[in-house]
Motif scaffolding. Structure first.
Motif, PDB file in Angstrom:
ATOM      1  N   ALA A  17     162.207  78.236   4.127  1.00 40.48           N
ATOM      2  CA  ALA A  17     162.409  77.005   4.888  1.00 40.48           C
ATOM      3  C   ALA A  17     161.199  76.630   5.705  1.00 40.48           C
ATOM      4  CB  ALA A  17     163.621  77.156   5.810  1.00 40.48           C
ATOM      5  N   VAL A  18     160.296  77.563   5.966  1.00 48.24           N
ATOM      6  CA  VAL A  18     159.142  77.248   6.788  1.00 48.24           C
ATOM      7  C   VAL A  18     157.889  77.007   5.954  1.00 48.24           C
ATOM      8  CG1 VAL A  18     160.049  78.477   8.772  1.00 48.24           C
ATOM      9  CG2 VAL A  18     158.594  79.702   7.161  1.00 48.24           C
ATOM     10  N   ALA A  19     158.041  76.971   4.631  1.00 41.40           N
ATOM     11  CA  ALA A  19     156.894  76.663   3.778  1.00 41.40           C
ATOM     12  C   ALA A  19     156.525  75.199   3.937  1.00 41.40           C
ATOM     13  CB  ALA A  19     157.231  76.961   2.329  1.00 41.40           C
ATOM     14  N   PRO A  20     155.228  74.867   3.920  1.00 41.51           N
ATOM     15  CA  PRO A  20     154.829  73.459   4.014  1.00 41.51           C
ATOM     16  C   PRO A  20     155.433  72.626   2.901  1.00 41.51           C
ATOM     17  CG  PRO A  20     152.933  74.899   4.341  1.00 41.51           C
ATOM     18  CD  PRO A  20     154.072  75.769   3.889  1.00 41.51           C
ATOM     19  N   ILE A  31     151.926  59.529   8.988  1.00 39.18           N
ATOM     20  CA  ILE A  31     152.825  59.435  10.139  1.00 39.18           C
ATOM     21  C   ILE A  31     152.048  58.818  11.290  1.00 39.18           C
ATOM     22  CG2 ILE A  31     154.256  60.699  11.786  1.00 39.18           C
ATOM     23  CD1 ILE A  31     154.657  62.855   9.647  1.00 39.18           C
ATOM     24  N   ILE A  32     152.546  57.704  11.788  1.00 37.59           N
ATOM     25  CA  ILE A  32     151.911  57.008  12.902  1.00 37.59           C
ATOM     26  C   ILE A  32     152.406  57.624  14.206  1.00 37.59           C
ATOM     27  CG2 ILE A  32     151.686  54.799  14.095  1.00 37.59           C
ATOM     28  CD1 ILE A  32     152.149  53.470  11.326  1.00 37.59           C
ATOM     29  N   LEU A 152     160.415  71.642  12.078  1.00 45.63           N
ATOM     30  CA  LEU A 152     160.151  71.289  13.478  1.00 45.63           C
ATOM     31  C   LEU A 152     160.084  72.548  14.340  1.00 45.63           C
ATOM     32  CD1 LEU A 152     162.420  68.141  14.043  1.00 45.63           C
ATOM     33  CD2 LEU A 152     159.956  68.193  13.576  1.00 45.63           C
ATOM     34  N   GLU A 153     161.036  73.443  14.131  1.00 48.98           N
ATOM     35  CA  GLU A 153     161.011  74.703  14.871  1.00 48.98           C
ATOM     36  C   GLU A 153     159.724  75.471  14.578  1.00 48.98           C
ATOM     37  OE1 GLU A 153     165.840  75.594  14.778  1.00 48.98           O
ATOM     38  OE2 GLU A 153     164.512  76.464  13.270  1.00 48.98           O
ATOM     39  N   GLU A 154     159.338  75.534  13.314  1.00 45.81           N
ATOM     40  CA  GLU A 154     158.169  76.319  12.933  1.00 45.81           C
ATOM     41  C   GLU A 154     156.896  75.783  13.583  1.00 45.81           C
ATOM     42  OE1 GLU A 154     156.087  79.423  11.034  1.00 45.81           O
ATOM     43  OE2 GLU A 154     158.220  79.103  11.417  1.00 45.81           O
ATOM     44  N   ALA A 155     156.785  74.459  13.709  1.00 46.71           N
ATOM     45  CA  ALA A 155     155.610  73.888  14.368  1.00 46.71           C
ATOM     46  C   ALA A 155     155.524  74.347  15.816  1.00 46.71           C
ATOM     47  CB  ALA A 155     155.647  72.374  14.281  1.00 46.71           C
ATOM     48  N   LEU A 254     152.288  70.401  12.748  1.00 45.40           N
ATOM     49  CA  LEU A 254     153.207  69.471  12.099  1.00 45.40           C
ATOM     50  C   LEU A 254     152.584  68.877  10.839  1.00 45.40           C
ATOM     51  CD1 LEU A 254     154.623  67.601  15.228  1.00 45.40           C
ATOM     52  CD2 LEU A 254     155.953  69.012  13.644  1.00 45.40           C
ATOM     53  N   ALA A 255     151.316  68.499  10.931  1.00 49.36           N
ATOM     54  CA  ALA A 255     150.632  67.915   9.774  1.00 49.36           C
ATOM     55  C   ALA A 255     150.604  68.900   8.610  1.00 49.36           C
ATOM     56  CB  ALA A 255     149.217  67.499  10.156  1.00 49.36           C
ATOM     57  N   ASP A 256     150.322  70.159   8.901  1.00 51.29           N
ATOM     58  CA  ASP A 256     150.274  71.174   7.856  1.00 51.29           C
ATOM     59  C   ASP A 256     151.648  71.393   7.240  1.00 51.29           C
ATOM     60  OD1 ASP A 256     149.165  73.442   6.342  1.00 51.29           O
ATOM     61  OD2 ASP A 256     150.344  74.673   7.703  1.00 51.29           O
ATOM     62  N   LEU A 257     152.667  71.528   8.066  1.00 51.22           N
ATOM     63  CA  LEU A 257     153.998  71.853   7.571  1.00 51.22           C
ATOM     64  C   LEU A 257     154.622  70.709   6.779  1.00 51.22           C
ATOM     65  CD1 LEU A 257     155.198  73.759  10.735  1.00 51.22           C
ATOM     66  CD2 LEU A 257     155.037  74.747   8.442  1.00 51.22           C
ATOM     67  N   PHE A 258     154.335  69.471   7.188  1.00 48.35           N
ATOM     68  CA  PHE A 258     154.891  68.318   6.481  1.00 48.35           C
ATOM     69  C   PHE A 258     153.927  67.760   5.436  1.00 48.35           C
ATOM     70  CE2 PHE A 258     157.789  68.573  10.005  1.00 48.35           C
ATOM     71  CZ  PHE A 258     158.982  68.068   9.508  1.00 48.35           C
TER      72      PHE A 258
END
Length: 265
Positions: A17-20, A31-32, A152-155, A254-258
């Protein structure tokens, strides 16, 4: 429309679940970011609703375009970052008695109270707390609300690691915790999550305690949980940390994970 709790999740997070997020051709992964500073809660909620409605309108037009053989529009993604004046919010499944202040008590503490349309129970927002409201079309990323919460948690977990703090999850409780391991003597929450998702477009989000006045949590039963504490980055490190500095550390995670590109307005 679906509501998802800010306090509990039925399943522990799987390791994957925490993989990008993997890239998806043709999907908008920009994402703005709008940094709102100290922002009134109701005004920020209204802005979220406005952005959500505009995104849903694009999705409606895209369904019509598909029926007519036309190319779809790209749906936008936003992240609002702010702090709020002292405010308590109660989710759809919350219990009013978990607010321990009456109207006079709220006034004495310069706080307001709002019933809102996310899931979960009661929580507190205030100065020194970094609040993030992602208004994302998850069709651009992945359609899995549990994975969304875990990322979100992982970030936040990775941001805390940047400060030398080991944080993690507690099975059955959404959010980020210190002393999270089973049997740890003093589990304490440093970040709460609560989201709403409509046709895979999200709103509401996370509340990360940086330099929060933790006494305000003493006037509620946070998320209805009576046996665990609340903490902040300042409390754990022993000194205040600029909220803007935490923002700068959080956004790359966040950028990395998403697998997203952030554009700061």
């Amino acid at each position: 429309m679906s509501l998802y709790s800010s306090c509990a999740t039925p399943d522990p997070a799987p390791a994957s679940a925490v993989a990008p997020a993997a890239g998806a051709a043709g999907h908008n992964r920009q994402i703005i970011v709008r940094k709102l500073g100290l922002a009134d809660y109701e005004a920020t909620w209204a802005l979220q609703e406005e952005l959500l409605a505009a995104t849903l309108a694009v999705k409606v037009r895209n369904r019509q375009a598909a029926d007519e053989g036309r190319l779809p529009e790209a749906t936008p993604n936003y992240l609002l970052l702010c702090q709020h004046p002292h405010v308590y919010t109660l989710g759809k499944s919350g219990k009013p008695e978990h607010l321990l202040l009456d109207a006079e008590g709220l006034a004495r503490h310069s706080a307001t109270f709002h019933r809102i349309n996310r899931g979960g129970d009661i929580t507190y927002h205030g100065p020194g707390q970094l609040v993030g409201y992602p208004i994302l079309d998850l069709d651009n990323f992945f359609t899995d609300i549990h994975r969304y919460l875990r990322l979100l948690e992982e970030a936040v977990i990775r941001t805390l690691a940047d400060y030398g703090l080991a944080a993690g999850r507690i099975a059955g409780l959404t959010g980020v915790w210190l002393d999270f391991e089973e049997g740890a003597p003093n589990p304490r929450k440093i970040c709460a999550l609560g989201v709403k998702c409509s046709r895979w477009v999200t709103m509401h989000g996370f509340a990360f305690n940086i330099n929060s006045d933790l006494t305000y949590f003493g006037h509620i039963v946070p998320c209805g949980i009576t046996d665990k504490a609340v903490t902040s980055l300042q409390q754990e490190l022993g000194h205040a940390v600029p909220v803007a500095e935490v923002e700068q550390r959080l956004l790359p995670h966040l950028a990395d994970l998403f697998a997203a590109d952030f554009i700061v307005e």
